[in-house]
Design a protein around this motif. Structure first.
Motif, PDB file in Angstrom:
ATOM      1  N   ASP A   3      -0.215 129.503  43.760  1.00  7.59           N
ATOM      2  CA  ASP A   3      -0.493 128.310  42.956  1.00  7.59           C
ATOM      3  C   ASP A   3       0.403 127.147  43.351  1.00  7.59           C
ATOM      4  N   GLU A   4       1.672 127.457  43.591  1.00  5.40           N
ATOM      5  CA  GLU A   4       2.606 126.404  44.002  1.00  5.40           C
ATOM      6  C   GLU A   4       2.208 125.817  45.352  1.00  5.40           C
ATOM      7  N   LEU A   5       1.805 126.709  46.262  1.00  5.23           N
ATOM      8  CA  LEU A   5       1.380 126.252  47.590  1.00  5.23           C
ATOM      9  C   LEU A   5       0.127 125.391  47.497  1.00  5.23           C
ATOM     10  N   MET A  10      -2.694 120.113  47.567  1.00  4.21           N
ATOM     11  CA  MET A  10      -3.505 119.094  46.919  1.00  4.21           C
ATOM     12  C   MET A  10      -2.726 117.792  46.747  1.00  4.21           C
ATOM     13  N   HIS A  11      -1.422 117.930  46.500  1.00  3.82           N
ATOM     14  CA  HIS A  11      -0.589 116.732  46.363  1.00  3.82           C
ATOM     15  C   HIS A  11      -0.572 115.936  47.672  1.00  3.82           C
ATOM     16  N   MET A  12      -0.641 116.665  48.794  1.00  5.89           N
ATOM     17  CA  MET A  12      -0.661 115.995  50.092  1.00  5.89           C
ATOM     18  C   MET A  12      -1.887 115.083  50.198  1.00  5.89           C
ATOM     19  N   TRP A 144       5.354 125.102  52.332  1.00  4.05           N
ATOM     20  CA  TRP A 144       5.883 126.099  51.393  1.00  4.05           C
ATOM     21  C   TRP A 144       7.412 126.207  51.487  1.00  4.05           C
ATOM     22  N   ALA A 145       7.916 126.155  52.725  1.00  9.49           N
ATOM     23  CA  ALA A 145       9.345 126.393  52.931  1.00  9.49           C
ATOM     24  C   ALA A 145      10.173 125.114  52.926  1.00  9.49           C
TER      25      ALA A 145
END
Length: 205
Positions: A3-5, A10-12, A144-145
């Motif tokens: 979900d975080e990824l 989507m924010h991108m 992610w990282a």
């Protein structure tokens, strides 16, 4: 974690959509023009990239120097008259060095750059498609990282541009810079590596 990824991904898109780069049709038109130029010059061929690395084909550097010089002048003009704008990214030394090394290694293995890779995929190059999928996963991993990678991205020298070092002479600096790059494009020796396919096409002509 997924979900975080997904949220970051989507924010991108939200960030890009808010940048105001123009309509989708304008972006598509520019993409078609770019693709047509690449197809005409054939710099998407592996032989062109590899030939450049071995200094046996100068098509790629000649095209790059000319394109950057030409675009530098006219982009600056368009910005000055309010028809374009750009977003200067901060110079983060650690990120630049590591990114340049990864880019060079990947380009040596792949024989493509991020611009010519999708064009080769459209031509049916399955090997390039594998590399493109790898690049997408690489981007996802970086997204992610990023919280863990951020400390090694610096130091951050801010959003620097060449003209700001020559206050009052910005126009002249941009003109000299652009013309110098265009001149280099013409000075570079006109060396071209021709594979058997190229020889056949020339023979047909």
């Amino acid at each position: 974690m997924f979900d975080e990824l997904l949220q970051r991904f989507m924010h991108m898109f939200e960030v890009v959509a808010a940048e105001g780069h123009g309509s989708v049709w304008m972006v598509l038109f520019i993409g078609f023009v770019f693709g047509a130029i690449i197809q005409w010059s054939r710099v998407d061929k592996f032989e062109k990239i590899a030939g450049f690395a071995m200094l046996e084909d100068m098509t790629v550097p000649k095209m790059l120097f000319f394109a950057i010089g030409f675009a530098s002048i006219f982009l600056y003009v368009f910005i000055e008259i309010g028809l374009a704008h750009y977003h200067v990214k901060p110079i983060m030394l650690g990120g630049l060095v590591i990114g340049a090394i990864l880019f060079g290694v990947a380009m040596a293995i792949f024989g493509k750059c991020p611009g010519t890779g999708p064009i080769s995929v459209a031509e049916g190059r399955i090997d390039v498609l594998v590399g493109a999928i790898g690049g997408i996963f690489g981007g996802l991993f970086f997204t992610w990282a990023y919280p863990w990678l951020k400390p090694i991205m610096g130091p951050d020298y801010g959003k620097l541009t060449l003209p700001q070092f020559f206050e009052g002479q910005e126009h002249l600096v941009v003109l000299i810079y652009g013309l110098a790059l265009i001149a280099v494009a013409f000075v570079i020796p006109d060396i071209e590596y021709l594979d058997p396919e190229d020889h056949e096409k020339k023979a047909e002509l």
